[in-house]
Design a protein around this motif. Structure first.
Motif, PDB file in Angstrom:
ATOM      1  N   ALA A   1     -15.227   4.704 -25.467  1.00  0.00           N
ATOM      2  CA  ALA A   1     -16.325   4.524 -24.579  1.00  0.00           C
ATOM      3  C   ALA A   1     -16.374   3.099 -23.622  1.00  0.00           C
ATOM      4  CB  ALA A   1     -17.089   4.233 -25.697  1.00  0.00           C
ATOM      5  N   ASP A   2     -15.779   2.380 -23.713  1.00  0.00           N
ATOM      6  CA  ASP A   2     -15.008   0.867 -22.834  1.00  0.00           C
ATOM      7  C   ASP A   2     -14.134   1.641 -22.111  1.00  0.00           C
ATOM      8  OD1 ASP A   2     -14.667  -1.546 -22.341  1.00  0.00           O
ATOM      9  OD2 ASP A   2     -12.458  -1.127 -23.063  1.00  0.00           O
TER      10      ASP A   2
ATOM     11  N   GLN B   1     -14.398  -4.743 -22.192  1.00  0.00           N
ATOM     12  CA  GLN B   1     -15.392  -4.896 -24.214  1.00  0.00           C
ATOM     13  C   GLN B   1     -13.390  -6.156 -24.096  1.00  0.00           C
ATOM     14  OE1 GLN B   1     -16.966  -2.952 -26.884  1.00  0.00           O
ATOM     15  NE2 GLN B   1     -17.697  -0.941 -25.279  1.00  0.00           N
TER      16      GLN B   1
ATOM     17  N   GLU C   1     -14.256   4.914 -20.270  1.00  0.00           N
ATOM     18  CA  GLU C   1     -15.561   5.070 -19.291  1.00  0.00           C
ATOM     19  C   GLU C   1     -16.284   4.322 -18.838  1.00  0.00           C
ATOM     20  OE1 GLU C   1     -17.703   8.050 -22.212  1.00  0.00           O
ATOM     21  OE2 GLU C   1     -15.840   8.985 -22.279  1.00  0.00           O
ATOM     22  N   ALA C   2     -16.532   2.915 -19.845  1.00  0.00           N
ATOM     23  CA  ALA C   2     -17.666   1.939 -18.901  1.00  0.00           C
ATOM     24  C   ALA C   2     -16.624   1.108 -17.914  1.00  0.00           C
ATOM     25  CB  ALA C   2     -18.094   0.977 -20.534  1.00  0.00           C
ATOM     26  N   GLN C   3     -15.723   1.142 -18.431  1.00  0.00           N
ATOM     27  CA  GLN C   3     -14.429   0.051 -17.185  1.00  0.00           C
ATOM     28  C   GLN C   3     -14.520   1.275 -15.782  1.00  0.00           C
ATOM     29  OE1 GLN C   3     -11.128  -2.179 -18.642  1.00  0.00           O
ATOM     30  NE2 GLN C   3     -11.533  -1.699 -20.447  1.00  0.00           N
ATOM     31  N   TYR C   4     -14.289   2.510 -16.195  1.00  0.00           N
ATOM     32  CA  TYR C   4     -13.961   3.666 -14.892  1.00  0.00           C
ATOM     33  C   TYR C   4     -15.839   3.619 -14.159  1.00  0.00           C
ATOM     34  CZ  TYR C   4     -13.021   7.663 -12.637  1.00  0.00           C
ATOM     35  OH  TYR C   4     -12.924   8.702 -11.775  1.00  0.00           O
ATOM     36  N   ARG C   5     -16.273   2.822 -14.799  1.00  0.00           N
ATOM     37  CA  ARG C   5     -17.932   3.591 -14.306  1.00  0.00           C
ATOM     38  C   ARG C   5     -18.285   1.504 -14.017  1.00  0.00           C
ATOM     39  NH1 ARG C   5     -20.325   5.340 -18.687  1.00  0.00           N
ATOM     40  NH2 ARG C   5     -20.556   3.780 -19.667  1.00  0.00           N
TER      41      ARG C   5
ATOM     42  N   GLU D   1     -17.859  -1.116 -15.282  1.00  0.00           N
ATOM     43  CA  GLU D   1     -18.886  -2.099 -16.035  1.00  0.00           C
ATOM     44  C   GLU D   1     -16.972  -3.086 -16.466  1.00  0.00           C
ATOM     45  OE1 GLU D   1     -20.609  -0.582 -19.070  1.00  0.00           O
ATOM     46  OE2 GLU D   1     -21.826   0.891 -17.826  1.00  0.00           O
TER      47      GLU D   1
ATOM     48  N   ARG E   1     -15.195   3.072 -30.326  1.00  0.00           N
ATOM     49  CA  ARG E   1     -15.295   2.321 -29.364  1.00  0.00           C
ATOM     50  C   ARG E   1     -14.230   2.092 -27.905  1.00  0.00           C
ATOM     51  NH1 ARG E   1     -16.298  -3.133 -31.769  1.00  0.00           N
ATOM     52  NH2 ARG E   1     -16.747  -4.054 -29.270  1.00  0.00           N
TER      53      ARG E   1
END
Length: 298
Positions: A159-160, A171, A162-166, A168, A156
């Motif tokens: 993945a988190d 978490q 990368e999500a923050q980089y986008r 988002e 996780r």
């Protein structure tokens, strides 16, 4: 005593807290108080009296991203970033008219103790330090989780990132509590849960949450590598049965720290010695700092 609300710039992020001067005329020696993981400055305010009674001013502030301080994402605790901020705080204190900049001490509980050790090793403006139950190795922090949970978290965390980089949101996970499937917690020991219940009841700014990224940053820490660089006086207070911040690792680090140093051990687990012995620990800390900082004046 009259507390002063303060704002401190740390590379563009405002840190907020309170400075508690003792009675009498300044400038005063000062100690910076830092709590454990998730502990806001508000939880430190009731602890200042033994220090101010000993003639020592106290500063407690919220770390960036937490409490009343600025910064995003909220509830992200990055120890190395906190240590860099602490060095900015030391600069601010040395320029404050109420503070004797040659008599600055640090005092920290748990991760606040780890921060204290690291900054003491690197910043010789610190003249004396007290650390309570410090975790000294990020490797051990990984062992707090069962192997299957750790495997889930290791999947996780990137993945988190990368999500923050986008763009988002970060978490979050609970700091303390009973773990559930797909809902891990950082700490699940009974004493820790009771400790958090008291924090939720008595400290309005406390949040039982950390970002998932916080784990990644905690795992980076290896404060023990800096043992030989701590040349200022050190008081270390440990719990004899501590498994949250493994006591054997802290004692091994202590053995490598040069003199002068003092080690005090209390029976019990990590949170247990705070519940059972905190008033005595505070008084011994204040007495030791008052004597040590008095002798550090240049």
């Amino acid at each position: 005593m009259t507390a002063h609300d303060v704002e401190i710039d740390a590379e563009g992020v405002t840190l907020r807290g309170r400075l508690f001067p003792p009675d009498g005329d300044g400038p005063y020696p000062v100690v910076v108080l830092q709590g454990g993981l998730g502990g806001p400055a508000e939880s430190m305010y009731p602890l200042v009296t033994p220090f101010t009674d000993a003639g020592i001013a106290c500063l407690a502030y919220d770390h960036r991203n937490t409490g009343l301080s600025d910064g995003e994402p909220r509830q992200q605790f990055d120890p190395w970033r906190q240590c860099r901020d602490l060095r900015h705080v030391i600069t601010w204190l040395r320029m404050h008219p109420l503070v004797d900049g040659d008599r600055i001490g640090l005092w920290g509980i748990s991760i606040g103790g780890a921060n204290t050790l690291f900054v003491t090793a690197l910043d010789k403006r610190v003249r004396a330090s007290v650390v309570l139950i410090p975790p000294v190795s990020g490797i051990s922090a990984r062992r707090l989780q069962p192997a299957d949970t750790m495997a889930q978290l290791e999947a996780r965390i990137p993945a988190d990132r990368e999500a923050q980089y986008r763009g988002e949101p970060a978490q979050v996970m609970r700091l303390h509590g009973i773990p559930a499937p797909d809902d891990p917690v950082m700490f699940s020991d009974h004493a820790g849960i009771e400790f958090v219940e008291q924090m939720l009841k008595n400290v309005p700014s406390f949040r039982n949450a950390i970002t998932l990224s916080t784990l990644d940053y905690l795992f980076e820490m290896e404060v023990t590598a800096y043992a030989e660089r701590i040349t200022q006086p050190l008081l270390m207070v440990l719990a004899e049965q501590d498994t949250v911040a493994p006591v054997d690792e802290a004692k091994a680090m202590y053995d490598r720290v040069p003199e002068p140093k003092v080690l005090i051990e209390y029976p019990g687990e990590h949170y247990e010695i705070l519940s059972n012995h905190l008033p005595e620990i505070l008084q011994r800390s204040a007495d030791w700092l008052a004597t040590t900082l008095r002798g550090s004046r240049t």
